[in-house]
Design a protein around this motif. Structure first.
Motif, PDB file in Angstrom:
ATOM      1  N   CYS A 117      -6.137   0.244   4.798  1.00 36.10           N
ATOM      2  CA  CYS A 117      -6.235   1.703   4.882  1.00 36.10           C
ATOM      3  C   CYS A 117      -7.136   2.263   3.781  1.00 36.10           C
ATOM      4  O   CYS A 117      -7.937   3.200   4.024  1.00 36.10           O
ATOM      5  CB  CYS A 117      -4.843   2.324   4.786  1.00 36.10           C
ATOM      6  SG  CYS A 117      -3.777   1.949   6.204  1.00 36.10           S
ATOM      7  N   LEU A 157      -1.661   4.257  12.494  1.00 36.53           N
ATOM      8  CA  LEU A 157      -2.471   4.404  11.283  1.00 36.53           C
ATOM      9  C   LEU A 157      -3.938   4.096  11.572  1.00 36.53           C
ATOM     10  O   LEU A 157      -4.842   4.813  11.082  1.00 36.53           O
ATOM     11  CB  LEU A 157      -1.943   3.474  10.191  1.00 36.53           C
ATOM     12  CG  LEU A 157      -0.644   3.901   9.503  1.00 36.53           C
ATOM     13  CD1 LEU A 157      -0.161   2.807   8.556  1.00 36.53           C
ATOM     14  CD2 LEU A 157      -0.880   5.201   8.722  1.00 36.53           C
ATOM     15  N   ILE A 161      -6.719   7.048  10.990  1.00 32.61           N
ATOM     16  CA  ILE A 161      -7.763   6.902   9.966  1.00 32.61           C
ATOM     17  C   ILE A 161      -9.129   6.756  10.628  1.00 32.61           C
ATOM     18  O   ILE A 161     -10.134   7.329  10.153  1.00 32.61           O
ATOM     19  CB  ILE A 161      -7.459   5.702   9.068  1.00 32.61           C
ATOM     20  CG1 ILE A 161      -6.168   5.973   8.272  1.00 32.61           C
ATOM     21  CG2 ILE A 161      -8.616   5.399   8.133  1.00 32.61           C
ATOM     22  CD1 ILE A 161      -5.706   4.802   7.440  1.00 32.61           C
TER      23      ILE A 161
END
Length: 411
Positions: A117, A157, A161
């Motif tokens: 991430c 996620l 992102i």
């Protein structure tokens, strides 16, 4: 560190076992004329190595660092090194159940997610391709019911992102992350299932071998114990009567020869597994053996005819009980009674001896007890009630009605 060393020792032991099994299989193939197996033995690469080529998805990010297209390239290079190290650690730990289920592995997976991430938020572009690698590592490590929720979080996620940088291309990143994780988990779960099935098959084969050894040992004990007892008894009788009646002694010797020949035939049948004991034949042999030993036989049989399986089991009981009576009891009479109904058969063998050895049943009676229990019956041996009543063996078996069995088969 100690956990890592234990895991390493376990992997070495597993490698040695697989290597020995593979070499044995290769020898069997050469003896049977089959082609050697070069691709699926322990010399083939470990399953963990099959997941390493997927690191090539990060070649775009590496190219950006080398060409200087990445801000703060040293931070990017450090992130690449950390990501690759965590990924390699996870895929190797994924193939060791104890290491895979350890808490340190879960923390390592969480750290991989954090690095993924961070790199994606910092650089975007080619760095987003690390999300499918994170999904692949997740599918390799997480199993069971946790896989669905964890993969949902990882995919969410990745989509969130990637959406900050790629717009509609976010769907490709999210889809690749989800598919890589789920497909990897399915393939590895299937591989483990196949491995467990192979181990189960080998265990069943070993159990079958042990069962056959037990069967053979029981048959050999019953056959030789009875036969040798009869031979000894008839030999003693021939020795006693030879000085006064040579013809009778020769008759006993002829019986010994007949018993020996019959024993050879029965042992061959026991070895091949086709030995079937007839109750009527065993009762006739019991009469002859008891008479030769100076024990008066009293045989009574009543009721319905018995099916072959029940008759065979009771024949073994007669053989063992009569052998024990000849060898240990010191009896003068031995009563054998068979009573059968349409549902059940009962065999009682009672002598008037001293009952020596009745408190601790030998291997013969123990083996017969197990045989009858497997057929739904019972076998009890011990001193008969009352003074001077000797030793009693009682066997009971359920009897299958042939007409009922035929009707069930026709249905």
């Amino acid at each position: 560190m100690q956990e890592w060393r234990r895991g390493r020792a376990a992997r070495k032991a597993d490698w040695a076992v697989r290597k020995a099994e593979w070499r044995a299989a290769q020898k069997r193939r050469r003896k049977s004329g089959e082609d050697p197996d070069h691709g699926c033995g322990p010399m083939a690469p470990s399953n963990a190595f099959a997941l390493l080529p997927w690191l090539l998805l990060g070649m775009g990010a590496i190219s950006n660092v080398i060409k200087g297209e990445t801000p703060n390239p040293w931070i990017g290079a450090l992130g690449l090194l950390l990501f690759n190290s965590l990924y390699i650690t996870l895929v190797f730990r994924a193939f060791d159940r104890r290491a895979r289920e350890a808490a340190s592995t879960r923390w390592c997976l969480a750290a991989l997610g954090a690095v993924t991430c961070a790199l994606a938020l910092a650089y975007g572009g080619n760095w987003l391709l690390f999300f499918p690698l994170w999904g692949l590592a997740t599918g390799a490590v997480i199993r069971g019911r946790l896989l669905g929720p964890v993969m949902f979080v990882v995919t969410a996620l990745a989509g969130a992102i990637a959406g900050l940088d790629e717009g509609w291309d976010t769907l490709g990143i999210a889809y690749g992350t989800l598919v890589s994780g789920m497909v990897t988990a399915a393939i590895l779960a299937l591989s483990e299932t196949v491995k467990e099935l192979r181990e189960t098959r080998q265990e069943l084969a070993r159990a079958a071998v042990d069962q056959e050894r037990l069967r053979f040992s029981r048959d050999l004990h019953d056959l030789l114990g009875h036969t040798l007892s009869v031979i000894v008894v008839k030999s003693e009788a021939a020795r006693r009567i030879a000085p006064r009646d040579m013809d009778a002694a020769l008759g006993q010797i002829a019986d010994i020869e007949s018993v020996g020949r019959q024993a050879l035939t029965e042992i061959r049948e026991a070895v091949t597994g086709y030995r079937e004991t007839s109750l009527a034949a065993e009762l006739d042999r019991a009469r002859g053996a008891l008479t030769a030993a100076g024990i008066e036989p009293v045989v009574r049989q009543s009721g319905h005819p018995l099916p072959p399986q029940a008759a065979a089991l009771l024949g073994w009981v007669v053989r063992e009980a009569v052998t024990n009576a000849i060898r240990h009891s010191g009896a003068t009479t031995c009563e054998i009674e068979v009573r059968s109904t349409a549902e059940r058969v009962r065999l009682v063998i009672n002598d008037n001896g001293n009952g020596v050895g009745s408190s601790t049943p030998g291997s013969g009676l123990t083996g017969l007890t197990e045989r009858l229990a497997a057929a739904g019956g019972t076998l009890v041996g011990g001193p008969a009630p009352g003074p001077g009543r000797g030793f009693r063996v009682t066997a009971e078996l359920p009897v299958e009605n042939p007409e009922t069995a035929e009707n069930e088969e026709s249905r």
